[in-house]
Scaffold this active site. Structure first.
Site, PDB file in Angstrom:
ATOM      1  N   LEU A 172       0.857  -1.195   0.000  1.00  0.00           N
ATOM      2  CA  LEU A 172       0.000   0.000   0.000  1.00  0.00           C
ATOM      3  C   LEU A 172       0.888   1.238   0.000  1.00  0.00           C
ATOM      4  CD1 LEU A 172      -2.742  -1.107   2.559  1.00  0.00           C
ATOM      5  CD2 LEU A 172      -2.705  -1.379   0.080  1.00  0.00           C
ATOM      6  N   GLU A 173       1.056   1.855  -1.155  1.00  0.00           N
ATOM      7  CA  GLU A 173       1.947   3.006  -1.288  1.00  0.00           C
ATOM      8  C   GLU A 173       1.234   4.328  -1.024  1.00  0.00           C
ATOM      9  OE1 GLU A 173       4.167   2.865  -4.893  1.00  0.00           O
ATOM     10  OE2 GLU A 173       4.632   0.733  -4.685  1.00  0.00           O
ATOM     11  N   ASN A 174      -0.033   4.247  -0.644  1.00  0.00           N
ATOM     12  CA  ASN A 174      -0.789   5.468  -0.380  1.00  0.00           C
ATOM     13  C   ASN A 174      -1.264   5.542   1.068  1.00  0.00           C
ATOM     14  OD1 ASN A 174      -1.087   6.707  -3.216  1.00  0.00           O
ATOM     15  ND2 ASN A 174      -1.627   4.553  -3.518  1.00  0.00           N
TER      16      ASN A 174
END
Length: 526
Positions: free
Chosen positions: A350-352
């Site tokens: 999850l890069e957000n």
């Protein structure tokens, strides 16, 4: 000896180690000797020959020699940079060489001066110059850093290079607690719990005293979760979408990959819930790749001994797990997809942003449903693992009892601080990989839970692309303490888990160099 050589002659300095030591003068205790001899080719000159042996347990940085001359005797202007004088008392220090004398080591050197007087009242580091006797053994030097040669669920076996000097035996320390005393240069430490990490150092001893401690090694017993994965393994991401890299059926994944992360599961309109299916655009590009064919390919990879997991998130992913309901939805949906497609676990990418509390809740719920065979991996960005207060690092620590491995993306980040907090290391270097992996290794994750994530070559990332050989250098530095750059980790981590690449598709596009270079090298690690 000719007068033009009279500045200062260092007769033997091979035993002097050029490394940092204590700056306060340390008496060399027993073992110094000094003999002054008048030299015939000088006529009125004199020469002093000294051998200094450090019999203490601390390094000596900046030893000094003091001596007296008959009143009115000069020593020559060429001593000004090295010798301070007060009346007939003179003090020589080794400022020009800034040498360090290690415990048990010796150094010989010469002093030259004008006559006619012969030096008297000699002292080395404040103690009388004894004059040529056998100084005795002294304490041994430090042994080599231990290495892990075997591990069971309840023991680890260590071996090390013998210490220099006269050695009676070795004491093995676990942290600051002595765990064993042996005469050989190896030991087996028993009575340990399964999947436990401990840090060990070794000291040599004799009748005079104990040497400094060796470098440290972190050893991990067997019996960690997912023991059917190799001790060191290679992970690659497989694209479930179309981009400039080659499109591949899952069955075309090269054999060097041990763990395949299928990217990506996507969010649904229900918070926390995810869904998966073969991307229609990819299906078309591959001439009609169906869900049924994909499932058959998952089974085929697993029949070859590979593991296949579902990656959730990605750069464009918007999966949000921010409350207990979302956590339950996440666990239930991932469990359903695993059952349908045959996945062995889940990867959190999850890069957000993520909520460590509720994602941990979701992962534990999934573990309860699947059991101990569940593989859990993570792929945080570099910035996410700079501090234990970061959400990703906090998540990893909170689930480390069920966590398989963290594949940090050591790219697309620019320069970052390492575990020494001394400087910013440039991405794409051995220093960057080792100094940043060290943050995780020294702050709560076991070595078997840490892996290096790198791009598979040109096109795979905007920055941080490295030659596969650099990845191997970093793995050797962490596992063995060899092939390091200027940064050297505080200990070795033989259990370092391996490497990850983004992505298998890009690796195939670039000729397979990443898998063909890094994969076989992982098999050579201890």
């Amino acid at each position: 000896m000719k007068r033009h050589l009279a500045r200062l002659v260092a007769v033997l300095v091979a035993a002097v180690l050029a490394c940092a030591g204590t700056t306060a003068p340390v008496a060399a205790a027993a073992g110094e000797s000094a003999v002054f001899v008048r030299t015939s080719d000088w006529g009125s000159g004199w020469e002093g020959r000294f051998t200094v042996t450090n019999g203490g347990t601390s390094t000596v940085n900046g030893w000094r020699v003091e001596f007296d001359l008959p009143a009115g005797t000069g020593v020559g202007s060429y001593w000004d940079a090295l010798l301070t004088s007060s009346g007939n008392h003179h003090t020589f220090t080794n400022r020009e060489y800034n040498g360090v004398l290690a415990p048990g080591a010796s150094v010989s050197f010469g002093l030259l001066g004008t006559g006619p007087g012969t030096p008297t009242g000699c002292r080395v580091n404040g103690l009388p110059c004894a004059g040529g006797g056998d100084p005795g053994p002294g304490v041994p030097g430090a042994p080599g850093a231990p290495r892990v040669t075997a591990a069971t669920t309840s023991s680890v076996t260590l071996a090390w290079t013998a210490a220099p000097g006269t050695v009676t035996g070795y004491r093995v320390y676990e942290g600051d607690t002595q765990r064993a005393s042996v005469t050989a240069s190896s030991v087996t430490i028993s009575g340990l719990p399964a999947c436990a990490s401990r840090t060990y150092t070794v000291a040599a001893y004799n009748s005079v005293g104990e040497s400094p401690r060796s470098g440290a090694v972190t050893a991990t017993t067997a019996g960690c979760p997912q023991a059917d994965l190799p001790r060191h393994f290679l992970t690659g991401y497989w694209h479930n979408f179309v981009n400039p890299a080659a499109e591949l059926r899952l069955s075309a994944v090269p054999s060097e990959y041990d763990l395949v992360a299928v990217a990506f599961a996507e969010a649904t309109s229900t918070q926390g819930q995810v869904d998966f299916g073969v991307d229609p655009e990819l299906s078309t590009a591959l001439g009609g790749y169906t869900d049924a064919q994909f499932k058959a390919d998952v089974a085929a990879l697993k029949s070859r001994g590979k593991k296949v997991i579902l990656s959730v998130g990605g750069e464009a992913g918007r999966v949000v797990v921010a409350d207990a309901t979302a956590a339950a939805n996440f666990a239930a949906s991932v469990r359903s997809i695993m059952a349908e497609y045959g996945f062995d676990g889940v990867d959190i990418d999850l890069e957000n942003g993520l909520n460590p509390t509720y994602m941990a809740q979701a992962l534990r719920a999934l573990r309860d449903q699947v059991g101990p065979s569940l593989i859990i991996t993570m792929a945080p960005q570099t910035i996410d693992m700079q501090s234990t207060s970061g959400s990703y690092f906090a998540l990893a620590l909170s689930v480390r009892d069920i966590l398989t491995v963290v594949h940090t993306q050591f790219y697309n980040s620019g320069s970052m601080l390492g575990c020494d907090q001394a400087q910013a290391y440039t991405q794409g270097t051995v220093n960057f990989l080792t100094a940043l992996a060290c943050i995780q290794l020294e702050n709560g994750l076991r070595p078997d839970q840490v892996a290096l994530g790198l791009p598979a070559g040109p096109g795979a990332a905007g920055g941080g692309v490295v030659a596969p050989s650099v990845v191997n250098d970093a793995l050797d530095c962490l596992a063995r303490g060899t092939r390091c750059g200027s940064f050297r980790p505080p200990r070795t981590y033989p259990g370092i888990r391996g490497a990850m690449t983004w992505s298998i598709n890009w690796d195939v596009t670039n000729g397979g160099a990443f898998a063909n270079t890094v994969g076989p090298h992982l098999d050579t690690l201890p």
